[in-house]
Design an enzyme around this catalytic site. Sequence first.
Site, mmCIF file in Angstrom:
data_model
loop_
_atom_site.group_PDB
_atom_site.id
_atom_site.type_symbol
_atom_site.label_atom_id
_atom_site.label_comp_id
_atom_site.label_asym_id
_atom_site.label_seq_id
_atom_site.Cartn_x
_atom_site.Cartn_y
_atom_site.Cartn_z
ATOM 1 N N ASP A 138 0.709 -1.422 0.141
ATOM 2 C CA ASP A 138 -0.117 -0.055 -0.120
ATOM 3 C C ASP A 138 0.908 1.137 -0.071
ATOM 4 O OD1 ASP A 138 -2.415 -1.344 0.073
ATOM 5 O OD2 ASP A 138 -2.656 -1.315 2.036
ATOM 6 N N ARG A 177 0.720 4.507 17.172
ATOM 7 C CA ARG A 177 0.029 5.527 15.952
ATOM 8 C C ARG A 177 0.556 6.728 16.230
ATOM 9 N NH1 ARG A 177 0.551 2.021 12.114
ATOM 10 N NH2 ARG A 177 -0.718 0.136 12.443
ATOM 11 N N ASP A 200 -7.101 3.548 13.119
ATOM 12 C CA ASP A 200 -5.772 3.903 12.876
ATOM 13 C C ASP A 200 -5.711 5.152 11.930
ATOM 14 O OD1 ASP A 200 -4.204 2.003 14.285
ATOM 15 O OD2 ASP A 200 -4.182 0.568 12.662
ATOM 16 N N SER A 260 -4.311 -9.661 7.561
ATOM 17 C CA SER A 260 -3.469 -8.355 7.845
ATOM 18 C C SER A 260 -2.795 -7.996 9.218
ATOM 19 C CB SER A 260 -4.560 -7.139 7.654
ATOM 20 O OG SER A 260 -4.209 -5.880 8.303
HETATM 21 N N1 ARG Z 1 -7.679 -3.525 16.201
HETATM 22 C C1 ARG Z 1 -6.625 -2.999 16.500
HETATM 23 C C2 ARG Z 1 -6.485 -1.547 16.772
HETATM 24 O O1 ARG Z 1 -7.459 -0.814 16.487
HETATM 25 C C3 ARG Z 1 -5.390 -3.489 15.593
HETATM 26 C C4 ARG Z 1 -5.609 -2.610 14.256
HETATM 27 C C5 ARG Z 1 -4.803 -2.925 13.001
HETATM 28 N N2 ARG Z 1 -4.809 -4.479 12.952
HETATM 29 C C6 ARG Z 1 -4.025 -5.097 11.863
HETATM 30 N N3 ARG Z 1 -4.251 -6.206 11.845
HETATM 31 N N4 ARG Z 1 -3.502 -4.298 10.831
HETATM 32 O O2 ARG Z 1 -5.561 -1.145 17.744
#
Ligand code: ARG
Length: 413
Positions: free
Chosen positions: A15, A95, A124, A176
Site C-alpha cells: 500500500d 500510531r 488507525d 492483515s
Molecule cells: N484493532 C487494533 C486496533 O485498532 C489493531 C488494528 C490494526 N490491525 C491489523 N491487523 N493491521 O488497535
Amino acid sequence: MKKEKIAVAYSGGLDTSVIVKWLQENYDAEVITVTGNLGQKKELVGVPEKAYKSGAKKVFMQDLTHEFVHEYIFPALKAGALYEHTYPMATSLGRPLLAKALVEVAKREKCTAVAHGCTGKGNDQVRFEVSVMALAPELKVIAPLREWEFKSREEEIAYCEKHGIPVKATKASPYSIDENIWGTSIECGILEDPMEVAPEDAYTRTVSPQNAPNKPAYVTIEFKSGVPVGLNEKKMDAVALIDKLNEIGGANGIGRLDLVENRLVGIKSREVYEAPAATILHFAHRELERLTLDKEVMHYKAKLSNDYADIIYNGTWFSPLRKALDGFVNETQKNVTGLVKVKLYKGNVEVAGRTSPYSLYDMKLATYTVEDTFDHKASEGFIKIYGLPLKTYNQVNKEKFAKVKKALKRKKK
Ligand code: ARG
C-alpha cells in the site's frame, strides 16, 4: 508554481509503496518517506531502497523503539490500560508516535502535507490524523486509501509493475498483520468469522499452549515505581527486558488473545493478538499493586484504567486529559516497587511470589496464629454501626408494610 511536498508514513509494504508513486501522479508532489522502527522483528533492510525505487526524493529511517517503550508503553502499563479489559494496544500506542515522527520530518523539510496508508474503516486513520491535528494543525493530511481507485491487491500489483516498483514474489498472507515490540495484531481472512477458531498459521510469535514445554518457566520481574527494571535479579534495559519476556512468554504459549472489539468508527471487528511480554507485565504489575496500593487508591485507579485505555484506543493520546491522568497515575506508582515472581505454563501466567519494601501487607494483622495483633473486639462495634442503615431500612419497611396491608384488608371488607 512550486511543487507540493508530502511526507509519507512508509512501511515498505504494498500500500505505502503504491502511495509514493500515486501522490506524485495525482498531487504532482515531491514525496519524502518516513519509516519508524517500533521494535518489530520484521527486517527493515531493503526498505530505503524500495522507497527510492517507488519514487521517493528523500528517505528517513528512525529507530523509535526506546521512545516507544519509555514514553508510550510504560505510561499505559502504569495506568493498567487494557482496551475492553483485554487488549494491551500495541497498534494503538504506536500510531501517535509514528505520527509525531512524521510531523517532525514534515516540519523540518517544509512539507505542506503528510500522508498515511490507513484504510477508511479502521481506528488507525483516526489516531494518525487526530495526532497530526494536535501536533501540527497547519499540516494537511492525505489518506490515499480513502481516495484512490484500486479495488484489490492485484490492481495495486499491476500498478507497481507498470511503474517499476519492486513487489515481493512471496505468496500474500491471508491476514492483515501489524507488529511491534508490544504485540502483534492479526485480522482478515478466516478470522472475519467470529465462530471460526483462529488457525495456527495466524500466529507468528507464540507457540500453541498445547505444544509448549511440559515444565513451567519461572521469571522474577523487578519493578521500580511502576516500571520493570530487571529480570531474575539482574538489572536490564527496558527494550531488552521486553524482548526477553516476549521470547520466554512466546515459547510458553503466553499472550494469545481473541477479541471481538468495538471500533471507534462503529464497527464490531474480530481481531487476534499475540502479546507475550505485555500480558506478563500487566499481570505482574497488577500483582505488585495489590501489595502496595492503598485500597481506595487501588479501587479508584481501576475506574481510570478504563478511561485511559479509551483515550489510547480512540486516538487522543496528545490530549490534556491524558496528561492529567498521567499526573494521577504517576502519583499512585511511587511505591509500586518490588519483585514479582511469575510461573509461565502452557499459556497461563500465575503468581509465584511477590515482595516489596513498601508492602502494605501486615502479617501481624493478617495472621490466624498467636502472633495476631488485630483487635477482634473492635469488630463488634464496627459491625453495629456499619450495618445500621440496612437494619433500619428493613425494620421500618417491615412495620410500614404490615400497617399498609392491614389497612387494605379493612377497606376490602
Ligand atoms: N484493532 C487494533 C486496533 O485498532 C489493531 C488494528 C490494526 N490491525 C491489523 N491487523 N493491521 O488497535
